[in-house]
Design a protein around this motif. Structure first.
Motif, short mmCIF file in Angstrom:
data_model
loop_
_atom_site.label_atom_id
_atom_site.label_comp_id
_atom_site.label_asym_id
_atom_site.label_seq_id
_atom_site.Cartn_x
_atom_site.Cartn_y
_atom_site.Cartn_z
N ARG A 140 53.88 12.22 35.25
CA ARG A 140 53.33 12.37 33.70
C ARG A 140 53.07 13.82 33.50
O ARG A 140 52.74 14.12 32.33
N GLY A 141 53.17 14.80 34.57
CA GLY A 141 52.68 16.02 34.54
C GLY A 141 51.14 16.28 34.18
O GLY A 141 50.47 17.42 33.66
N ALA A 142 50.19 15.31 34.66
CA ALA A 142 48.70 15.56 34.34
C ALA A 142 48.10 16.61 35.20
O ALA A 142 47.17 17.26 34.70
N GLY A 143 48.67 16.85 36.30
CA GLY A 143 48.14 18.07 37.03
C GLY A 143 48.31 19.34 36.44
O GLY A 143 47.85 20.51 36.94
N TRP A 144 49.08 19.26 35.49
CA TRP A 144 49.56 20.74 34.72
C TRP A 144 48.64 21.21 33.67
O TRP A 144 48.51 21.98 33.14
N THR A 145 47.71 20.12 33.08
CA THR A 145 47.32 20.28 31.81
C THR A 145 46.19 21.43 31.80
O THR A 145 46.26 22.30 30.88
N TYR A 146 45.49 21.67 33.03
CA TYR A 146 44.51 22.87 32.91
C TYR A 146 44.98 24.11 33.52
O TYR A 146 44.21 24.81 33.68
N LYS B 22 35.47 28.29 38.85
CA LYS B 22 35.55 28.36 37.52
C LYS B 22 36.54 27.44 37.09
O LYS B 22 37.75 27.20 37.49
N CYS B 23 36.49 26.64 35.88
CA CYS B 23 37.26 25.73 35.50
C CYS B 23 37.08 25.75 33.80
O CYS B 23 36.15 25.86 33.41
N ASP B 24 37.96 25.06 33.13
CA ASP B 24 37.95 24.52 31.84
C ASP B 24 36.64 23.63 32.00
O ASP B 24 36.74 22.52 32.52
N ALA B 25 35.82 23.79 30.91
CA ALA B 25 34.77 23.02 30.97
C ALA B 25 35.08 21.49 30.45
O ALA B 25 34.13 20.74 30.52
N LEU B 26 36.17 21.33 30.08
CA LEU B 26 36.75 19.81 29.61
C LEU B 26 37.44 19.30 31.01
O LEU B 26 37.83 18.09 30.87
N ASN B 27 37.63 19.88 32.07
CA ASN B 27 38.16 19.32 33.19
C ASN B 27 37.25 18.71 33.89
O ASN B 27 36.68 19.28 35.01
N GLY B 28 37.16 17.41 33.83
CA GLY B 28 35.95 16.56 34.48
C GLY B 28 36.23 16.60 35.87
O GLY B 28 35.41 16.68 36.85
N PRO B 29 37.41 16.35 36.37
CA PRO B 29 37.81 16.38 37.77
C PRO B 29 37.49 17.44 38.49
O PRO B 29 37.07 17.59 39.80
N SER B 30 37.82 18.83 38.15
CA SER B 30 37.68 20.08 38.65
C SER B 30 36.02 20.27 38.90
O SER B 30 35.70 20.60 39.79
N LYS B 31 35.30 19.68 37.88
CA LYS B 31 33.75 20.13 37.79
C LYS B 31 33.42 19.01 38.77
O LYS B 31 32.29 19.51 39.74
N PHE C 190 30.61 29.57 29.81
CA PHE C 190 30.96 30.68 28.68
C PHE C 190 31.73 30.10 27.66
O PHE C 190 32.94 29.65 27.84
N ARG C 191 31.13 30.18 26.43
CA ARG C 191 31.97 29.58 25.24
C ARG C 191 33.25 30.38 24.80
O ARG C 191 33.16 31.63 24.68
N THR D 94 34.58 28.12 29.57
CA THR D 94 34.92 28.20 31.07
C THR D 94 33.38 27.66 31.80
O THR D 94 32.57 28.43 31.50
N ALA D 95 33.38 26.62 32.53
CA ALA D 95 32.46 26.44 33.39
C ALA D 95 32.54 27.14 34.92
O ALA D 95 33.33 27.33 35.37
N TRP D 96 31.07 27.70 35.20
CA TRP D 96 30.71 28.53 36.21
C TRP D 96 30.11 27.87 37.29
O TRP D 96 29.27 27.10 37.02
N PHE D 97 30.50 27.89 38.43
CA PHE D 97 29.80 27.41 39.81
C PHE D 97 30.03 28.45 40.91
O PHE D 97 30.77 29.25 40.85
N SER D 98 29.00 28.54 41.75
CA SER D 98 28.99 29.17 42.82
C SER D 98 28.39 28.73 44.10
O SER D 98 27.58 27.82 44.22
#
Length: 231
Positions: free
Chosen positions: A57-63, A156-165, A179-180, A192-196
């Protein structure tokens, strides 16, 4: 207390420990029990194309900034760019059977302040939610903190990328904020959601990873016995 007072009575940050700049990461293989990270080369193109073809389905490419690869030429073009890039510094992930299973990178490498980021992470479906997937990230973390003496590791990831967060939080990263409208990719806005993880937090996390990755923590089917958060 995270600050001291200067001679003017103003609060200032604590002195930075260690010497700077830190070494720039050498682009060398990083080997674990379940995976090996090797500098990405054009010869990896077919293996990467095959790995991502599992995602029909190519879902892994979305973000990711790239569109799904359609041909070997697409994969070869990516690998040529990757092998010529010092930042991001791309690694091809190979599983314990010697089969290519994805790629990842170190980027925003700042030796002057000892800060580095993991990104451009793309796993084949069979690698996702496995001990090998976790170990791939642990290898990057250990390289940064233990080998190079960095003081900050970012995610860092797209703030809508739930699996990455969720992955960042599972690995022990601390959410720092969003960061909006930080950038645009594929013609759309990205917050962009920031983590560290900081160097002072790393020893306890590393112990947790070591305990979780032990072979005795997995049954015959590869299912975990203890969750990472409980190790």
């Amino acid at each position: 207390m995270d600050h001291v007072l200067n001679e003017l009575g103003q609060p200032v940050g604590l002195p930075a420990e260690g010497s700077y700049p830190r070494p720039r990461p050498p682009h060398v293989p990083l080997a674990g029990h379940y995976v090996t990270l090797s500098p990405t080369r054009e010869r990896h193109a077919q293996g990467l194309l095959d790995a991502f073809a599992e995602d029909t389905r190519g879902a892994g490419w979305t973000y990711l900034p790239d569109a799904p690869w359609q041909t070997l030429g697409d994969a070869e073009a990516f690998c040529r760019r990757a092998q010529g890039s010092a930042d991001p510094m791309f690694y091809t992930i190979t599983d314990d059977h010697g089969i290519i299973a994805g790629f990842c990178s170190l980027l925003r490498i700042d030796p002057a302040v000892g800060s580095i980021e993991a990104g451009f992470i793309h796993f084949a479906p069979r690698l996702q939610k496995t001990a090998a997937a976790t170990e791939a990230m642990v290898l990057l973390l250990r390289h940064a903190f233990d080998d190079l003496g960095y003081r900050r590791f970012e995610w860092k990831c797209d703030a809508l990328n739930g699996p990455s967060k969720a992955a960042a939080q599972r690995l022990g990263f601390t959410y720092e904020g969003t960061f909006r409208q930080a950038t645009i990719y594929k013609g759309r806005n990205r917050d962009t959601a920031w983590f560290s993880i900081l160097d002072g937090e790393w020893p306890a996390l590393n112990t947790r990873f070591t305990n979780w990755l032990q072979a005795t923590n997995f049954d015959a089917s590869g299912k975990q016995i203890r969750r990472l958060q409980n190790c």
